[in-house]
Design an enzyme around this catalytic site. Structure first.
Site, PDB file in Angstrom:
ATOM      1  CB  CYS A  72      -0.901  -0.002   1.233  1.00 23.99           C
ATOM      2  SG  CYS A  72      -1.770   1.552   1.491  1.00 23.99           S
ATOM      3  CE  LYS A 102      -9.390  -2.924   5.865  1.00 26.82           C
ATOM      4  NZ  LYS A 102      -8.058  -2.884   5.444  1.00 26.82           N
ATOM      5  CB  SER A 128      -0.973   8.662   4.246  1.00 25.82           C
ATOM      6  OG  SER A 128      -1.454   9.241   3.055  1.00 25.82           O
TER       7      SER A 128
END
Length: 146
Positions: A72, A102, A128
């Protein structure tokens, strides 16, 4: 194909081959690196669950939740900044949706399930760029003038 079989016949069993490999200097170097990695030191690696940069585990304030496969790009850029700034951190690897569900405990913390996430001093932060801005404001680059 027959010549490859003849060459392999002289190696013996898989266990014998393993012993020969483990007796090399390369294997010794790799074993040292594994030992360093297990203590949170050594070179960065996707298998690391702890990075200390010579500090104590009690100094860790950051936990990075990142993808298990380490592909990722959003997780990678956060990871690179942690490494560049030498911020001690722990890692929890979470499946990307393409690799399975998940974990429930993660979805309870982050209902969207998006990665990367950091937990710093008990606070969960997503996105991010936001994470990287926080690191820029909170941690100076080691060796940089104050």
């Amino acid at each position: 194909m027959a010549s490859k079989c003849i060459q392999l016949e002289g190696l013996g069993t898989w266990d014998a081959l393993r012993e020969r490999v483990l007796a090399t200097s390369t294997a010794a170097d790799l074993q040292k690196e594994l030992e360093l990695r297990s203590t949170g030191n050594g070179l960065p690696h996707t298998d690391c669950d702890l990075r200390l940069f010579g500090r104590q585990e009690s100094d860790v304030r950051v936990t990075l939740y990142r993808d298990r496969a380490a592909w990722c790009p959003y997780c990678q850029k956060v990871w690179l900044l942690l490494e560049e700034k030498r911020i001690p951190y722990k890692v929890h690897k979470i499946n990307m949706r393409s690799y399975g569900d998940k974990p429930e405990w993660f979805l309870k913390k982050i209902p969207s399930g998006l990665l990367p996430v950091i937990e710093i001093d008990g606070q969960m932060i997503t996105e991010s760029l936001r994470i990287m801005q926080l690191f820029e404001h909170t941690y100076k680059l080691e060796g940089a003038p104050a």
